[in-house]
Design an enzyme around this catalytic site. Structure first.
Site, PDB file in Angstrom:
ATOM      1  N   ASP A  44       0.871  -1.161   0.000  1.00  0.00           N
ATOM      2  CA  ASP A  44       0.000   0.000   0.000  1.00  0.00           C
ATOM      3  C   ASP A  44       0.919   1.226   0.000  1.00  0.00           C
ATOM      4  O   ASP A  44       2.119   1.122   0.286  1.00  0.00           O
ATOM      5  CB  ASP A  44      -0.895  -0.038   1.244  1.00  0.00           C
ATOM      6  CG  ASP A  44      -1.743   1.200   1.395  1.00  0.00           C
ATOM      7  OD1 ASP A  44      -2.410   1.582   0.415  1.00  0.00           O
ATOM      8  OD2 ASP A  44      -1.743   1.799   2.485  1.00  0.00           O
ATOM      9  N   ASP A  89      -0.193   5.157   0.856  1.00  0.00           N
ATOM     10  CA  ASP A  89      -0.456   6.199   1.846  1.00  0.00           C
ATOM     11  C   ASP A  89      -0.482   5.627   3.263  1.00  0.00           C
ATOM     12  O   ASP A  89      -1.223   4.688   3.547  1.00  0.00           O
ATOM     13  CB  ASP A  89      -1.790   6.879   1.550  1.00  0.00           C
ATOM     14  CG  ASP A  89      -1.801   7.543   0.190  1.00  0.00           C
ATOM     15  OD1 ASP A  89      -0.783   8.150  -0.175  1.00  0.00           O
ATOM     16  OD2 ASP A  89      -2.820   7.448  -0.520  1.00  0.00           O
TER      17      ASP A  89
END
Length: 225
Positions: free
Chosen positions: A7, A9
């Site tokens: 991922d 953020d």
């Protein structure tokens, strides 16, 4: 060969680039300070709660820039990356990505944030394979404000990863080990899909799940001043 998915953020960078870009639009005078900021904050709260209406959000978030000249929009994005992303892109995250690349893993970044914002950030990590939310474009190549294909959010991340692998004649079973790094409980479906989930800088909800299931917890930014 192993597959490693990150991922973005909150996992590899210590900010939410989608929300931060909205703030940057306000700061640069491209969006209304009061109304836009209020709605941007509300959409971000919905994201954290796992109930984001992505179609509505993309129409809202792209409105300030999608009709601008392409070069002007790209220049704004470059300024955003320098001002808001580089300061929160820390060496422990870079080193983690490099470690998996050096081991020969197939590495990709899988993010719910859109391709326009995240492509230059993935490049900073030296990751060519980016699975991000994609925009529909008109005949002239301009962003319409609508989403193309499956949004890479929650269960949609699994669908997009499987589509990406299938285009290469692969599936998850082709890999001895599949690792996912994420900070967000929104990524629980993808974390459950892989063989080696790693809760990375997890929020409280994901930290609780990780502790209950015995998943490793990695805090990349703990020592960052």
């Amino acid at each position: 060969m192993n597959l490693t998915l990150f991922d973005l953020d909150g996992t590899l960078i210590a900010t939410d680039s989608d929300h931060a870009f909205g703030e940057f639009l306000v700061e640069r005078g491209w969006a209304d300070r009061e109304g836009f900021r209020r709605r941007n904050d509300a959409f971000y709260a919905d994201y954290l709660a796992g109930k984001l209406d992505q179609a509505a959000y993309i129409d809202f978030a792209t409105a300030p820039w999608r009709q601008r000249d392409t070069e002007e929009a790209l220049a704004l994005r470059e300024a955003f990356v320098h001002a808001r992303v580089l300061p929160v892109l820390h060496e422990p995250a870079r080193a983690l990505v490099r470690r998996h690349q050096a081991a020969g893993d197939r590495v990709a970044i899988v993010t719910a944030t859109n391709e326009f914002i995240t492509r230059p950030i993935a490049d900073l990590f030296g990751v060519s394979d980016l699975i991000a939310l994609e925009f529909e474009r008109d005949a002239d190549g301009r962003v319409t404000g609508r989403i193309r294909g499956v949004p890479s959010f929650r269960e949609g991340k699994i669908a997009r990863v499987e589509q990406w692998l299938a285009r290469q004649g692969l599936s998850a079973s082709a890999f001895e080990r599949t690792t996912v790094y994420s900070d967000s409980v929104n990524d629980l479906p993808l974390l459950e899909w892989c063989t080696h989930p790693v809760a990375t800088n997890p929020g409280p909800s994901l930290a609780t799940v990780a502790q209950e299931r015995g998943w490793p917890i990695l805090r990349l930014f703990e020592a960052i001043p």
